[in-house]
Scaffold this motif. Structure first.
Motif: not given
Lengths: 305, 692
Positions: B244-254
């Motif tokens: 609901g916060l993204t139009e093009w979601p990109v999960p990233l690990l840190g």
């Protein structure tokens, strides 16, 4: 050829924001000369947000939040910091775009960094004010509060003003890649007169003021001051000088914050003090509206409170 | 047949409101179409932070023509009636049709173009939209009548087939143009029809289908964790929120500094989740790992390294705050923290939290000293809760065990609210109890005490575990009993939907603590007992226990022991399910009805009874005391068996004996007999409360 620019110093960042918002037609005002908890308290926001007259202004406001003091030992929290405040009434249709352009102006690239508008509705119980908007995140950090004012001092905002509140130290820490606000470059590190950090300017200030706020401030004098400011505000309202009354509301609000820091206000008293400050702020706003409404109604046919 | 596309584009819609908005949009459109008589096929609704999109399939080009008929006066009616009818319909007499001596006004309504229906429906939908919170904006907001939307509404795309549905609301005219991703594709996109909408947006870095974004986040977050040799802690709430916060979601690990792992894992998880909307991960041993997964909204030019670095810094600041609290809080003992509770008001009529703590401590000790909460059987052998006792130590005597338990319960109760004044709980109120447990353990208090501090709020909800460790049970029960009794004493009871002090939840917690641990005590009297009876009925309904049977036992009065009450109810439920039970119930009701009708009050016997009458007298002489004895011994199954022996005699009695005999003495004595029967049954329950 892209040249890797030096990150902006704290003061340069402010100057760029001034230049940006000045070019957008905002008045560039100076900080209000009273102790306050947020830039919203500046009469250029609170009182000017009321009524139909267009109003656009930008300014830096030093903020004092006594309970946030950490004796200079926390890299992210201080009892004194700066907000960059922009108020545009009515809000232009492209306010989000303008805001993002202002970020670009201080070096934030939205294709390299993740900018997000995350729901955060703003409410100030001491001002009787609320609005809808977001906290703006940059790589997960809240850098700005973005609000469409709906009510101030209990009165509908007609029209609605858009308010932007940038957390200057946070933005600078982000832009300069610093982990502590005291390490921020206040000026250009290559300045012929020598590099000065934020800590050089404010660290001792944090230590002393934290001690004052938490340990030294004379609580009897603060209580006394609160009562006097309250009485003075009422006298000013009676004398039909709402701007002067509002000054006293600001004063009472800060004295209340100091009393909170001194830990002498119990939980049940707290609500009652907040209510008293709100009454002063509302009373000032009401007096301001009553003094101006005939003129406003005349200049803006059809407008009503 | 045409497909219809509606897109309402706005500034960022709060994530939590999107699901509701999708449902509202579909509902409002269906209402509008159905009111206009437009049939519609499947409807799909999608949302992103910046748009609500609806696709309605198979709309007709126009609605069918309809003929509406209004019946008027008879042709023979006085002229005033006809005049009135003409006025009402706005017609002249020659426009009316006569049928069977009655005037009719027939209006032929031609079909309407669906496009026109939609052009009217869209502004109506926008104006009626039920956002939980909405706002005004811009120059138009000089009037409070200006359009409201969740955030400023920016654009409307409305296309039926390939034709624009021309409409306007709040100064926003419909068009073919929308916008792509805020940063990747800031320009306008022209949509042709339903057919190209989703693909054109996708080409402009917008995945408009929220379900697709959710799947993407779920899969890629998991994959990112696996690539780092970790396991993602799945969290569907976070998946939906990030979608609901993204139009093009990109999960990233840190990664974060492993030194922060000294902070309790619950704290790290809470701050990562609620403040930052990050997923967390576990390592191969199932322990919290120093990793997080954030969900960016862009395909960053540097592959996301800068974004991860920024997020790491933000999390580090939050964790260093948490670590600071963790360190600061442990500098002060819980006992010293508890002194600050004197400054916190619990309720203006009930004193401070410190006052409450004092009451709870006394009650917790009392619960142990009265033998209501007993030491667990394994305690004293080094195997019970808090297996810290030195095995070489001699086992405690039963009195010694009870004394130790009482001391622990009192100690835990005195400290159980101390974490409310810690920095950590001030920052994260959800961690109340849990942090107290950590701090207690850190200062070397017995595990049983630390566990009790941690768990004394339990059970919180329906699905929450019920404590079983004796110290915890004593404190958890004392805390809730005190709350309930105190608020009832000042007449602050729940009414209707209002329960500001969560007393229903407290009562439910008490019921579960008592019933699941088999605790024997009086829960209260009068209104409080009735309140428990109500809560018990609600709670037991789930377990399939009949509420009328609970009433039947409560109606006898004097039963304030919930364990005994439920045992009796269970036996009763089993009994009334048998043939004997059902017949006895019928016999009872018959007897009770007769007695009620005759307003009977008992008298002695003075004649020779009939055989069936004598049989009932004998059966009662045996079954009555047997049932009473069994009840006293809490052998409720035995009590039911005793009652069962009455079934045949009561049936035979009604079969062959006339109660209302002409002889007043007989009549009166037979009523007396029925009364004794009723009394005997009441040993077990008030059968008049049983339905059926």
């Amino acid at each position: 050829m892209s040249e890797r620019a030096e990150p902006l110093s704290f003061q340069e960042m402010i100057l760029r924001l001034h230049a940006f918002w000045s070019a957008q037609g905002c008045l560039i005002l100076q900080p209000y000369d009273m102790r306050m908890g947020a830039g919203t308290f500046h009469p250029a926001t609170t009182l000017r947000a009321l009524g139909p007259e267009p109003w656009s202004a930008a300014y830096v406001q030093p903020c004092r939040r006594p309970t946030d003091g950490r004796y200079g030992e926390n890299p992210n929290r201080t009892q004194h910091y700066y907000q960059y405040q922009v108020i545009l009434k009515p809000n232009p249709e492209n306010l989000q775009e303008l805001y993002l352009q202002s970020l670009a102006a201080i070096g934030v690239d939205p294709l390299a960094h993740d900018i997000r508008f995350v729901e955060d509705d703003w409410e100030s119980p001491t001002l009787g004010a609320w609005g809808l908007g977001w906290e703006v995140w940059c790589d997960g950090m809240e850098v700005t509060q973005f609000t469409y004012f709906q009510q101030i001092g209990g009165f509908d905002c007609k029209p609605v003003a858009g308010e932007l509140t940038y957390g200057l130290e946070r933005l600078a820490m982000y832009i300069q890649g610093k982990d502590s606000m005291f390490d921020l470059a206040f000026n250009d590190p290559k300045s012929p007169r020598g590099a000065v950090t934020y800590g050089d300017v404010f660290l001792e200030n944090e230590r002393e003021l934290s001690k004052y706020n938490f340990e030294v401030a004379d609580t009897a004098a603060l209580f006394d001051g609160f009562v006097k400011a309250e009485a003075e505000a009422q006298r000013c309202i009676d004398a039909n000088i709402p701007l002067a009354a509002y000054d006293q509301a600001i004063e009472a609000s800060h004295l209340f914050n100091l009393l909170q820091a001194r830990g002498v206000i119990s939980v049940q008293e707290r609500a009652s003090y907040i209510g008293r400050v709100r009454d002063l702020a509302k009373g000032s706003c009401q007096a301001w509206i009553e003094k101006n409404e005939a003129r406003w109604a005349q200049q803006f046919p059809g407008w009503t409170v | 047949m045409s497909d219809f596309l509606l897109e309402l584009r706005s500034e960022e819609i709060p994530a939590r409101m999107q699901a509701g908005a999708r449902a509202s949009l579909e509902k409002l459109l269906r209402e509008q179409l159905s009111a206009a008589g437009v049939a519609v096929g499947a409807i799909t609704v999608w949302s992103t932070p910046r748009r609500l999109a609806l696709i309605a399939r198979d709309l007709p080009q126009a609605t069918a023509a309809v003929s509406e008929e209004a019946k008027g006066p008879r042709t023979s009616a006085p002229p005033q009636a006809l005049e009135g009818f003409l006025r009402k319909t706005g017609l002249t007499q020659d426009q009316l049709t006569e049928r069977d001596g009655v005037w009719f006004a027939i209006t032929e309504k031609p079909g309407r173009a669906t496009k026109d229906v939609l052009a009217e429906a869209i502004p109506a939908i926008v104006r009626a939209f039920p956002w939980p919170k909405s706002q005004r904006w811009g120059a138009a907001s000089i009037s409070t009548e200006s359009l409201r939307w969740v955030r400023p509404l920016l654009g409307i795309v409305a296309i039926l087939g390939e034709d624009l549905v021309e409409t306007e609301v709040g100064g926003i005219a419909s068009g073919y143009a929308t916008k792509g991703h805020r940063f990747h594709c800031p320009g306008e996109i022209t949509i042709g029809s339903v057919a190209d909408y989703q693909d054109k947006l996708r080409a402009c870095h917008v995945i408009v289908d929220h379900v697709e974004r959710e799947g993407l986040i779920r899969d890629k977050a998991k994959a990112a964790a696996e690539a780092a040799g970790l396991t993602l802690v799945e969290d569907e709430g976070l998946v939906i929120e990030n979608a609901g916060l993204t139009e093009w979601p990109v999960p990233l690990l840190g990664r974060f500094d492993p030194e922060f792992l000294e902070v309790p894992p619950e704290v790290i998880q809470l701050t990562a989740r609620t403040n930052q909307k990050y997923f967390i991960c576990r390592d191969a041993d199932g322990k919290l790992a120093n990793a997080f997964v954030c969900t960016a909204n862009i395909e960053a030019s540097d592959g996301g390294a800068g974004i991860v670095a920024g997020n790491r810094k933000v999390l580090a600041a939050r964790l260093s705050d948490a670590r600071f609290f963790w360190q600061q809080d442990r500098k002060v003992s819980l006992a010293d923290q508890a002194k600050k509770l004197e400054r916190i008001t619990f309720h203006e009529k009930l004193g401070t939290v410190a006052d409450k703590v004092e009451r709870v401590a006394k009650l917790a000790r009392w619960l142990v000293e009265q033998g209501i909460v007993k030491p667990s059987p394994l305690q004293g052998r080094g195997l019970g809760e808090g297996a810290t006792r030195d095995l070489s130590e001699r086992p405690l005597s039963p009195e010694g065990e009870r004394e130790e338990l009482a001391n622990h319960a009192e100690q835990a109760a005195r400290l159980c609210k101390a974490d409310l004044v810690t920095e950590m709980v001030g920052e994260f109120p959800d961690l109340q109890g849990l942090m107290g447990g950590y701090y207690a353990r850190a200062e070397g208090l017995p595990d049983a005490v630390a566990d009790a501090i941690r768990d004394h709020y339990k059970p919180v909800g329906q699905g929450d575990d019920v404590p079983t460790a004796p110290v915890t049970v004593a404190v958890a029960l004392a805390d809730k009993l005190d709350t309930l009794r105190s608020f009832f004493a000042i007449d602050e009871k729940p009414t209707g939907s209002k329960d500001p002090f969560a007393l229903r939840r407290a009562a439910l917690g008490i019921i579960r603590l008592i019933t699941e641990n088999g605790l024997r005590l009086s829960v209260g009297e009068g209104e409080l007992l009735a309140f428990f009876a109500d809560r018990l009925k609600v709670q037991q309904k789930e377990a399939g226990v009949r509420h009328d049977l609970i009433d039947a036992v409560f109606a006898l009065g004097g039963e304030d022991d919930l364990v005994r009450l439920l045992a009796r109810v269970h036996a009763l439920q089993a009994f009334v399910g048998t043939e004997d039970g059902a017949n006895l119930l019928a016999g009872y009701k018959r007897a009770a009805n007769i007695l009620k009708k005759e307003e009977f009050a008992g008298q002695p016997l003075s004649y020779t009874p009939e055989p069936a009458e004598q049989a009932l007298i004998d059966a009662l002489a045996s079954a009555g005391p047997k049932a009473a004895e069994a009840v006293a011994a809490e052998d409720f199954a035995g009590a039911m068996s005793a009652l069962a022996t009455l079934r045949a005699p009561i049936d035979a009695f009604f079969e062959s004996v006339t109660v209302n005999d002409a002889d007043p003495a007989k009549r009166s004595n037979r009523l007396a007999l029925l009364d004794r029967f009723r009394v005997a049954v009441h040993n077990v329950a008030d059968f008049s409360k049983i339905e059926g």
